[in-house]
Design an enzyme around this catalytic site. Structure first.
Site, PDB file in Angstrom:
ATOM      1  N   LYS A  28       0.957  -1.260   0.032  1.00  0.00           N
ATOM      2  CA  LYS A  28       0.103   0.003   0.055  1.00  0.00           C
ATOM      3  C   LYS A  28       0.992   1.352   0.101  1.00  0.00           C
ATOM      4  O   LYS A  28       0.552   2.256  -0.692  1.00  0.00           O
ATOM      5  CB  LYS A  28      -1.037  -0.001   1.207  1.00  0.00           C
ATOM      6  CG  LYS A  28      -0.296   0.260   2.454  1.00  0.00           C
ATOM      7  CD  LYS A  28      -1.672   0.055   3.699  1.00  0.00           C
ATOM      8  CE  LYS A  28      -0.926   0.275   5.131  1.00  0.00           C
ATOM      9  NZ  LYS A  28      -0.120   1.641   5.325  1.00  0.00           N
ATOM     10  N   THR A  29       1.831   1.227   0.930  1.00  0.00           N
ATOM     11  CA  THR A  29       2.610   2.450   0.706  1.00  0.00           C
ATOM     12  C   THR A  29       3.357   2.704  -0.677  1.00  0.00           C
ATOM     13  O   THR A  29       3.500   4.022  -1.051  1.00  0.00           O
ATOM     14  CB  THR A  29       3.907   2.408   1.755  1.00  0.00           C
ATOM     15  OG1 THR A  29       3.309   2.150   2.976  1.00  0.00           O
ATOM     16  CG2 THR A  29       4.647   3.662   1.858  1.00  0.00           C
ATOM     17  N   ASP A 214      -3.925   7.365   4.133  1.00  0.00           N
ATOM     18  CA  ASP A 214      -3.642   6.276   4.599  1.00  0.00           C
ATOM     19  C   ASP A 214      -4.132   5.661   5.990  1.00  0.00           C
ATOM     20  O   ASP A 214      -4.762   6.394   6.796  1.00  0.00           O
ATOM     21  CB  ASP A 214      -1.951   6.079   4.827  1.00  0.00           C
ATOM     22  CG  ASP A 214      -1.139   4.874   4.915  1.00  0.00           C
ATOM     23  OD1 ASP A 214      -2.030   3.880   4.503  1.00  0.00           O
ATOM     24  OD2 ASP A 214      -0.185   4.767   5.336  1.00  0.00           O
ATOM     25  N   GLU A 215      -4.262   4.108   6.155  1.00  0.00           N
ATOM     26  CA  GLU A 215      -4.653   3.470   7.241  1.00  0.00           C
ATOM     27  C   GLU A 215      -6.062   4.193   7.444  1.00  0.00           C
ATOM     28  O   GLU A 215      -6.578   4.500   8.808  1.00  0.00           O
ATOM     29  CB  GLU A 215      -3.914   3.831   8.453  1.00  0.00           C
ATOM     30  CG  GLU A 215      -2.632   3.187   8.214  1.00  0.00           C
ATOM     31  CD  GLU A 215      -2.259   1.878   8.416  1.00  0.00           C
ATOM     32  OE1 GLU A 215      -3.389   1.028   8.260  1.00  0.00           O
ATOM     33  OE2 GLU A 215      -1.307   1.330   8.401  1.00  0.00           O
ATOM     34  N   GLN A 245      -7.819  -4.929   9.433  1.00  0.00           N
ATOM     35  CA  GLN A 245      -6.780  -4.495  10.328  1.00  0.00           C
ATOM     36  C   GLN A 245      -7.101  -3.454  11.254  1.00  0.00           C
ATOM     37  O   GLN A 245      -6.204  -2.446  11.606  1.00  0.00           O
ATOM     38  CB  GLN A 245      -5.273  -4.137   9.477  1.00  0.00           C
ATOM     39  CG  GLN A 245      -4.941  -5.372   8.846  1.00  0.00           C
ATOM     40  CD  GLN A 245      -3.400  -4.883   8.103  1.00  0.00           C
ATOM     41  OE1 GLN A 245      -2.366  -4.842   8.899  1.00  0.00           O
ATOM     42  NE2 GLN A 245      -3.386  -4.993   6.861  1.00  0.00           N
ATOM     43  N   ARG A 603       2.130 -10.401  10.399  1.00  0.00           N
ATOM     44  CA  ARG A 603       3.687  -9.847  10.240  1.00  0.00           C
ATOM     45  C   ARG A 603       4.743 -10.789  10.025  1.00  0.00           C
ATOM     46  O   ARG A 603       5.893 -10.333   9.761  1.00  0.00           O
ATOM     47  CB  ARG A 603       3.868  -9.360  11.865  1.00  0.00           C
ATOM     48  CG  ARG A 603       3.106  -8.258  12.295  1.00  0.00           C
ATOM     49  CD  ARG A 603       2.677  -7.115  11.635  1.00  0.00           C
ATOM     50  NE  ARG A 603       1.460  -7.279  10.791  1.00  0.00           N
ATOM     51  CZ  ARG A 603       1.264  -6.476   9.845  1.00  0.00           C
ATOM     52  NH1 ARG A 603       2.065  -5.569   9.226  1.00  0.00           N
ATOM     53  NH2 ARG A 603       0.068  -6.856   9.086  1.00  0.00           N
TER      54      ARG A 603
END
Length: 657
Positions: A28-29, A214-215, A245, A603
């Site tokens: 995503k980044t 973002d997020e 998330q 993770r």
């Protein structure tokens, strides 16, 4: 940068509202970075008309660093890349003339709120810490719902609600009279301003040609309204999020905001990024099966083109120490045999209390580790003191800062004097700083006390002038003038602690000088901007940078692990009452706990371990533990349990009924 077809489509979609459902490890980044570059280099948008919003200063800084490889420093400086609260602050400063605030306002954090509320609540509430924290939560809740004290008062039903509405009113009056804003104000005030002032709203909407957030799944009610008021005219925005998330409901985050988007923006383009570039296939299969037990607004399923990987291990200890020993033994075994580095391992847990035994066992086995916790540099007493001095220099009407430092270090001005001064200032509707020069002050304070306070104020005025002409050395001047080092040594019983505090104050001084000077990516800041930034940083940045640590096993909560990745991950305490935690079981909030477990699992890149113990000790009592329901929601063919200690599915279901 190589891109898959979905990522490429997400980057090139620029006309209209866009929601990117970016699964864990899907890049995503990378998409956010590339979309900004695409908007500037190919669509020829002026960088000053693009805004990127993140949830932490660290994330905003990372975006700037990554953009610097492809865009000039000048273009990056023209863009607004900031947190929600920093953007809100920017709007407040730009529109200050419409808000009737003094430009030199101060910021309150949660500790400041607690100190203030202790002053204005009744004795019963003051003595009840839980009730005070509940009041802080309710004030934040009301502000994020855009409810005024009057609206809250009119809707109050119980005696507690009536009391809380009264304290909310007193709290707001104090903030306005002292020219102070709290953290929630930084979103609520600009949102209401934009909603109620069409001219200002039009100006900001025309300025923003494209907004990236973002997020997005972590936004609360006020942040969602903030986005809507800024983008309504052209609706050119890109929101990146993942409902799987969303793990911050206790902070007001609402994954439902993803669903609301479709209702508020019917032409919303939804793009699903489902290819994971981080984890082996077996880990993703297990994560997908776990999260499928939650209700979803949008369906998605992660997949990976990486190898399938080894089975997921379930390690079972007899008690907490034995559980920790099994983790230590596994790390030692793999590091010695396979030459794996300690930094490739992360041990994740639900609550900070779980780290104590882990630390003990890792120390015993000579395994180096770093533990991430929420102890903020800016919350240390010595740092709060010096920032209060700077706050008062910037805004002499900051009553909170005045109260904190009037007798720190000691100037023989007691609490009774301060209380009298506060009552007098409130009655006269003036600040504490102004009150000492009022002609009637002699009626409540002795001449000797007045002279002491006047001496302090005279020094503040002199320091204000020094700050104007030589801001770089202002903190060093304050530290020397008030003999702060001597004071820290005097009040500390431990010389090592005193020296640590002294080191901290000169670290702060160094940071202030650096920010005043600026650097390649950041313009030189004013003292006012620095104080504002530090207060925001204290509130937002509660997590130590993991990338600063060299070769150590990383210990952290599941919440802190979000956004990070490790070759091997241990998720400890997989027991009912721990994960999911006991509160979520009682409150029927299992879905968020499941998302938390999902975050921990995703993770891991190559290896994933779950651990739990059969018995725990609490207050000296031995408790028999039940394995977490989440272990039985995973594909059992992909798990490898300790053979002699397997709990069967039927027994588990019988126990938790």
């Amino acid at each position: 940068m190589s891109l898959n077809s979905t990522q490429k489509y997400a980057i090139e979609f620029i006309n209209g509202p866009c929601l990117i459902l970016a699964g864990a490890g899907s890049g995503k980044t990378k998409v956010i970075i590339n979309k900004i570059i695409y908007l500037i280099n190919y669509c020829r948008l002026n960088p000053s008309n693009i805004i990127a919003i993140t949830f932490t200063n660290k994330a905003a800084h990372e975006i700037k660093i990554r953009l610097s490889k492809y865009l000039s420093v000048l273009k990056i400086k023209k863009m607004i890349i900031s947190t929600f609260h920093s953007l809100g602050l920017e709007i407040i400063k730009k529109e200050i003339h419409s808000l009737k605030f003094n430009p030199n306002f101060s910021l309150f954090d949660e500790k400041d709120q607690l100190i203030l509320l202790k002053k204005i609540v009744d004795k019963k509430t003051k003595k009840n810490t839980k009730l005070l924290k509940k009041l802080i939560f309710m004030i934040s809740f009301w502000k994020n719902k855009f409810l005024t004290p009057l609206q809250v008062e009119l809707s109050a039903e119980s005696e507690l609600e009536k009391n809380f509405s009264f304290f909310y009113k007193k709290y707001n009056i104090y903030l306005r009279e002292s020219n102070i804003l709290d953290f929630d104000d930084l979103i609520c005030i600009p949102t209401l301003l934009l909603k109620n002032n069409k001219i200002i709203q039009d100006r900001w909407q025309k300025k923003i040609f494209h907004m990236l957030v973002d997020e997005y799944q972590d936004t609360n009610n006020s942040q969602y309204e903030f986005i809507k008021t800024l983008t309504n005219i052209n609706s050119n925005f890109t929101l990146v999020g993942d409902d799987d998330q969303s793990i911050y409901s206790w902070r007001g985050a609402k994954p439902q905001n993803l669903f609301l988007l479709k209702k508020d923006f019917p032409n919303l383009e939804i793009i699903k990024m489902e290819q994971n570039y981080r984890s082996y296939g077996r880990i993703l299969k297990a994560a997908n099966k776990l999260i499928a037990n939650n209700l979803h607004y949008f369906e998605k399923k992660l997949f990976s083109n990486l190898k399938y990987g080894n089975k997921i291990k379930v390690l079972i200890g007899k008690d907490e120490e034995n559980e920790a020993e099994k983790i230590a033994n596994k790390i030692i075994e793999q590091c010695s045999k396979n030459k794996i580095k300690y930094k490739d391992y992360a041990i994740l847990y639900r609550g900070n209390y779980q780290s104590q035994i882990l630390e003990k066992i890792l120390l015993k086995n000579n395994i180096p580790y770093n533990i991430s916790n929420n102890s903020s540099f800016f919350s240390r007493p010595e740092i709060k003191d010096l920032i209060s001095y700077l706050r008062l220099i910037i805004n002499p009407n900051d009553n909170y800062a005045f109260s904190r430092i009037l007798n720190t270090p000691q100037r023989q001005i007691g609490l009774k004097t301060l209380n009298k001064l506060e009552v007098f200032a409130t009655e006269k509707n003036i600040s504490l700083f102004e009150s000492i020069n009022n002609v009637k002050i002699k009626e409540i304070l002795k001449e000797k006390t007045i002279l002491k306070i006047k001496k302090f104020i005279s020094w503040i005025k002199k320091t204000i002038k020094l700050a104007y002409f030589n801001p770089h050395n202002i903190l060093d001047t304050i530290i020397n003038d008030i003999k702060y080092e001597l004071w820290l040594n005097k009040i500390s019983k431990d010389p090592k602690k005193a020296q640590k505090s002294i080191n901290n104050i000169y670290t702060l001084s160094s940071w202030v000088k650096d920010m005043l000077s600026g650097n390649k990516f950041e313009k030189p800041m004013t003292l006012l901007q620095i104080i504002t930034k530090m207060t925001l940083r204290d509130i937002l940045e509660k997590q130590k940078k993991v990338d600063e640590i060299v070769n150590q096993v990383q210990l952290m909560t599941l919440h802190s692990s979000k956004g990070l990745e490790f070759s091997s991950v241990f998720i400890v305490g997989m027991s009912e009452g721990i994960l999911p935690n006991i509160k979520s079981i009682y409150d029927d909030n299992i879905e968020e706990e499941r998302r938390l477990a999902y975050v921990g699992m995703t993770r891991a890149k190559k290896q994933l371990f779950f651990t739990y113990c059969q018995n725990r000790y609490k207050y000296g009592q031995k408790l028999q533990m039940v394995p977490s329901r989440f272990l039985f929601e995973l594909p059992q063919e992909d798990l490898q349990w300790n053979q002699e200690e397997i709990y069967c599915d039927n027994l588990y279901k019988k126990i938790i009924k």
